[in-house]
Design a protein around this motif. Structure first.
Motif, mmCIF file in Angstrom:
data_model
loop_
_atom_site.group_PDB
_atom_site.id
_atom_site.type_symbol
_atom_site.label_atom_id
_atom_site.label_comp_id
_atom_site.label_asym_id
_atom_site.label_seq_id
_atom_site.Cartn_x
_atom_site.Cartn_y
_atom_site.Cartn_z
ATOM 1 N N VAL A 183 0.820 -1.207 0.000
ATOM 2 C CA VAL A 183 0.000 0.000 0.000
ATOM 3 C C VAL A 183 0.859 1.265 0.000
ATOM 4 O O VAL A 183 0.619 2.189 -0.787
ATOM 5 C CB VAL A 183 -0.963 -0.022 1.210
ATOM 6 N N CYS A 214 -6.028 2.769 -1.544
ATOM 7 C CA CYS A 214 -4.733 2.659 -0.849
ATOM 8 C C CYS A 214 -4.751 3.466 0.447
ATOM 9 O O CYS A 214 -4.289 2.990 1.498
ATOM 10 C CB CYS A 214 -3.601 3.121 -1.762
ATOM 11 N N ALA A 241 -7.092 -2.643 -1.987
ATOM 12 C CA ALA A 241 -6.179 -1.624 -2.504
ATOM 13 C C ALA A 241 -5.380 -2.164 -3.685
ATOM 14 O O ALA A 241 -5.205 -1.473 -4.694
ATOM 15 C CB ALA A 241 -5.239 -1.154 -1.392
#
Length: 98
Positions: free
Chosen positions: A26, A52, A65
């Motif tokens: 991420v 994210c 994400a």
């Protein structure tokens, strides 16, 4: 933080003259997105960034994400041709269509 890592790194080619780069989680995806040109930011960019960011603060999963970031990369034409599709838990990875 291990929970912010992608199950499968997202493989991208930022520009034709650069080698394949792997995005492992991420934070790295957010760094990449924050450097994306403002004039090229659209709906998929915003979805990826929001996913994210959401994962970084614990309201989304790293899998969500990863999927959003991979969709952005695929639509932007920077996905490496050998990239495997991010998977849901328990699923087998599959190759992305070229």
């Amino acid at each position: 933080m291990r929970e912010l890592q992608f199950a499968v790194p997202v493989r991208i080619v930022p520009s034709p003259d650069q080698p394949v780069e792997e995005i492992y989680g991420v934070e790295q995806a957010m760094d990449f997105l924050s450097d994306w040109p403002t004039g090229k930011q659209g709906k998929l960019y915003q979805t990826a960034f929001n996913a994210c960011f959401g994962a970084s603060v614990g309201i989304m999963t790293s899998e969500e994400a990863c999927r959003a970031f991979a969709a952005f990369c695929r639509a932007s034409g920077i996905m490496a041709k050998d990239m495997m599709r991010p998977r849901k838990r328990g699923d087998e990875p599959e190759m992305l269509p070229i």
